[in-house]
Design a protein around this motif. Structure first.
Motif, PDB file in Angstrom:
ATOM      1  N   ALA A  91       0.843  -1.208   0.000  1.00 25.41           N
ATOM      2  CA  ALA A  91       0.000   0.000   0.000  1.00 25.41           C
ATOM      3  C   ALA A  91       0.871   1.248   0.000  1.00 25.41           C
ATOM      4  N   LEU A  92       1.932   1.227   0.783  1.00 23.64           N
ATOM      5  CA  LEU A  92       2.845   2.368   0.846  1.00 23.64           C
ATOM      6  C   LEU A  92       3.559   2.585  -0.487  1.00 23.64           C
ATOM      7  N   LEU A  93       3.966   1.512  -1.138  1.00 25.28           N
ATOM      8  CA  LEU A  93       4.640   1.631  -2.436  1.00 25.28           C
ATOM      9  C   LEU A  93       3.729   2.305  -3.469  1.00 25.28           C
ATOM     10  N   VAL A  94       2.463   1.900  -3.496  1.00 18.24           N
ATOM     11  CA  VAL A  94       1.520   2.506  -4.448  1.00 18.24           C
ATOM     12  C   VAL A  94       1.276   3.964  -4.086  1.00 18.24           C
ATOM     13  N   GLU A  99      -7.327   3.309  13.677  1.00 16.80           N
ATOM     14  CA  GLU A  99      -5.989   3.298  14.281  1.00 16.80           C
ATOM     15  C   GLU A  99      -4.937   2.797  13.290  1.00 16.80           C
ATOM     16  N   GLN A 100      -5.274   1.765  12.527  1.00 19.56           N
ATOM     17  CA  GLN A 100      -4.342   1.246  11.527  1.00 19.56           C
ATOM     18  C   GLN A 100      -4.150   2.251  10.398  1.00 19.56           C
ATOM     19  N   GLU A 106       3.462   6.424   8.511  1.00 18.49           N
ATOM     20  CA  GLU A 106       4.578   5.823   7.768  1.00 18.49           C
ATOM     21  C   GLU A 106       4.722   6.464   6.399  1.00 18.49           C
ATOM     22  N   LEU A 107       3.601   6.782   5.763  1.00 23.12           N
ATOM     23  CA  LEU A 107       3.628   7.447   4.447  1.00 23.12           C
ATOM     24  C   LEU A 107       4.296   8.825   4.564  1.00 23.12           C
ATOM     25  N   LYS A 108       3.913   9.585   5.583  1.00 23.22           N
ATOM     26  CA  LYS A 108       4.503  10.910   5.803  1.00 23.22           C
ATOM     27  C   LYS A 108       6.010  10.791   6.076  1.00 23.22           C
ATOM     28  N   ARG A 109       6.376   9.809   6.893  1.00 20.27           N
ATOM     29  CA  ARG A 109       7.798   9.611   7.213  1.00 20.27           C
ATOM     30  C   ARG A 109       8.608   9.339   5.934  1.00 20.27           C
TER      31      ARG A 109
END
Length: 180
Positions: A141-144, A166-167, A174-177
């Protein structure tokens, strides 16, 4: 036509999708192959999930796939010139409790591929993270989300309806980081 052995996942998916569509069978790409396409091969999958939008008799699917040189092995279709396995999960097309009505299309020289939108692809991967704790799906999901523009408000609203706020915060943090 390009030899099957030289087809990328995108090309093979488009070729199969187009052949099925010409026979009245509507399918939409989802799962890891969809991630691979949107994340520009930063993730690799050899499993092509084509969601059968309607309840197509297996005999009809098998007939079209055999005409393309595939054979059926258990729930997958394989081609002796390709490393990719093709599976037809049953519809309806949806993610969690949400039905999907808008799909994207990519035109290729081998045919048109219908696939989840980048936003719905992210939701599809987050569903596995939310409901089964699948960290690999979170990574997908993060890669996309890093490679394509997604509608985070839509993902937030969907996540809340899935009972996973919460998830969702974990995902966006994590996306912002990674975007810094």
């Amino acid at each position: 036509m390009k030899p099957v052995a030289e087809m990328s996942a995108l090309e093979l998916s488009a070729w199969v999708c187009d052949a099925l569509y010409r026979q009245g069978i509507e399918v939409v790409l989802s799962g890891g192959a969809c991630v691979m396409i949107y994340a520009e091969n930063k993730y690799m999958s050899y499993d092509i999930d084509l969601i059968d939008c309607y309840i197509t008799p297996r005999k009809k699917l098998r007939s079209v796939m055999e005409s393309l040189g595939f054979s059926e092995h258990h729930r997958y279709f394989v081609h002796n010139e390709s490393p990719y396995l093709i599976e037809f999960p049953a519809g309806p097309l949806g993610i969690g409790d949400e039905n999907i009505t808008d799909v994207y299309a990519i035109d290729t020289p081998l045919g048109q591929l219908r696939l989840l939108s980048p936003t719905d692809c992210v939701k599809d991967r987050l569903a596995a993270f939310y409901h089964w704790g699948d960290l690999q799906s979170l990574e997908q999901a993060l890669l996309v989300a890093m490679a394509k523009e997604i509608d985070l408000e839509n993902v937030h609203y969907w996540s809340a309806r899935e009972g996973c706020s919460e998830q969702y915060i974990q995902f966006t943090n994590e996306l912002k980081r990674r975007q810094q």
